[in-house]
Write an enzyme that holds these catalytic residues in place. Structure first.
Site: not given
Ligand code: 6PG
Length: 471
Positions: A129, A183, A186-187, A190
């Site tokens: 990430s 991960k 984590h997302n 996010e």
């Molecule tokens: C990170 C992000 C990354 C992710 C993008 C797009 O931790 O650097 O999570 O890995 O791929 O943020 O995610 P989406 O296109 O699903 O919003």
């Protein structure tokens, strides 16, 4: 010719930056890309003058690496990853290690670890990430697989990772697909925080009538507080402040349809499977789904009329808009709490033995959800590794107790003004449900027993009961 320490497959922006990062830490590298022209332009451009060579094909690539080989794949998740594994496997030798740094589905990683380890190769599924900048300057990395495979790359990863006050932002996550699972969560977090901040923006714009610069000032203030100081608040300020070529706010020119690549969906699917409650994260996913229905929404806008109330108190910008800030703080805490809870449940179910304080530690730097709150999260799980929910840790409970009424006021005001706040309202409902000792699901149980004799338990005595309900 001496052999290279490290190999990279896939010269997308993340791959390029990660190999430049590794090389800058003293690891001579070799790169391979499906189209050789991409390799050539990289070597003539950003790779020029660096200890990086390019391979024409996978055999050439493997031959240029010292043994045991350490190969990072930065390629599209899914069948493309399986295809590269199949293509490179015939050239690998015992002990060689493949690392998948893409956003793979954790069950795919589980399967690949088993397969590759059974062939005497190592396989690490590693969440990475931090976006392009993080990859170059130091990402947060979440590697999972066997401990022995992790140890073979530990020194490399520790040098490449972001560094925070108590060490590098990488640690052994656990066996199998655990690195990619963490991960994924984590997302999910996010997605939740992105949506929470988008709802705050919508309220500032529609209820507060504020300009981009005014909103940016408020976000700048929030980013100085312990509770909200974070990368996502920092970039929200940038998004608010940035102007288009005509001098207007660029944010107002961007189409309101959010895409997704799958990890938020996988977080919610995993939570549903495991019986973990993640309504804030789910609301953020659903927010993206509804946003994609642009044409339908435009049509519905002309038919479905909202309430006539146009405004309510979201706070004074010169004081940091305290009611709105409180709503954002509680919702952000709830979003982290739901992610941590999902990981705790998954750890038990999948025997991952996840170390919650360590996960909080490696998220403190490099990654997209890095924030000052993570230090508190690390402390909360260090004090009680089996903490059932972050919101009952004393520091977090105090935050929720101090700020919950403002979250309620903002959600109520938004409802009356007809402004959607799915993450803020889900977070409020989550806390209200979680802090209620007696919920109305006794009636659900009664109905189930009434129509289907599903039986129920009682609060006043042990056992399983059925009532002959009067028809
Ligand atoms: C990170 C992000 C990354 C992710 C993008 C797009 O931790 O650097 O999570 O890995 O791929 O943020 O995610 P989406 O296109 O699903 O919003």
């Amino acid at each position: 010719m001496s052999k290279a320490h490290f190999g990279l497959i896939g010269l997308g922006v993340m791959g390029e930056n990660l190999v430049l990062n590794a090389e800058s830490k003293g690891f001579s590298s070799v790169v391979y890309n499906r189209t050789y022209s991409k390799t050539e332009s990289f070597l003539k451009g950003r790779g020029l003058g660096r200890d990086i060579s390019g391979a024409i094909d996978l055999q050439d690539f493997v031959n240029r690496l010292e043994r045991p080989r350490r190969i990072l794949m930065m390629i599209k998740a899914g069948s493309a990853t399986d295809a590269v594994i199949d293509q490179i496997s015939p050239f690998l030798e015992e002990g060689d290690l493949l690392i998948d740094g893409g956003n793979s589905e954790f069950r795919d990683t589980e399967r690949r670890v088993k397969k590759l380890e059974s062939q005497s190769f190592g396989y690490i599924g590693m969440g990475v990430s931090g976006g392009a900048k993080g990859a170059l300057e130091g990402p947060s990395m979440m590697p999972g697989g066997t401990k022995a495979s992790y140890e073979a790359i530990e020194s490399l990863l520790k040098k490449m990772a972001a560094q925070v006050e108590d060490g590098p932002c990488v640690t052994y996550i656990g066996p199998g697909g655990s690195g990619h699972f963490v991960k994924t969560v984590h997302n999910g977090i996010e997605y939740g925080i992105e949506q929470i901040l988008s709802e705050a923006y919508d309220l500032m714009r529609r209820i507060g009538g504020m300009t981009g610069s005014e909103m940016a000032d408020v976000l700048g203030h929030w980013n100085k507080t312990e509770e909200l100081s974070s990368y996502l608040v920092e970039i929200t300020e940038i998004c608010m402040r940035t102007k288009d070529t005509d001098g207007g706010d660029i944010i107002e020119k961007i189409m309101d349809k959010a895409g997704q690549k799958g990890t938020g969906l996988w977080t919610v699917l995993s939570a549903l499977e495991l019986g973990a409650s993640v309504p804030t994260i789910y609301a953020s996913l659903n927010g993206r789904v509804l946003s994609s229905l642009k044409e339908e929404r435009l049509f519905a806008e002309s038919i479905l009329k909202g309430p006539s109330i146009k405004t309510f108190d979201i706070g004074d910008p010169s004081e940091g808009m305290i009611p709105l800030m409180d709503a954002v703080i509680v919702s952000t805490i709830v979003c982290y709490a739901q992610g941590m809870e999902l990981m705790r449940i998954a750890s038990n179910e999948y025997n991952y033995s996840l170390n919650m304080p360590s996960i909080a530690q490696i998220w403190k730097g490099g990654c997209i959800i890095r924030s000052r709150l993570l230090k508190r999260i690390q402390e909360a799980f260090s004090a009680d590794p089996q903490l059932p929910n972050l919101v009952i840790d004393p520091w977090f409970a105090d935050q929720v107790n101090k700020r919950l009424s403002n979250l309620a006021n903002v959600v109520a005001g938004a409802a009356q003004a007809g402004v959607p706040v799915p993450c803020l309202s889900s977070s409020l409902d989550y806390i209200n449900s979680y802090r209620t000792g007696r919920l109305p699901q006794n009636l659900v149980q009664a109905m189930r027993d009434c129509f289907g004799s599903h039986t129920y338990q009682r609060v006043d005595k042990e056992g399983v009961f059925h009532t002959d309900w009067i028809d």
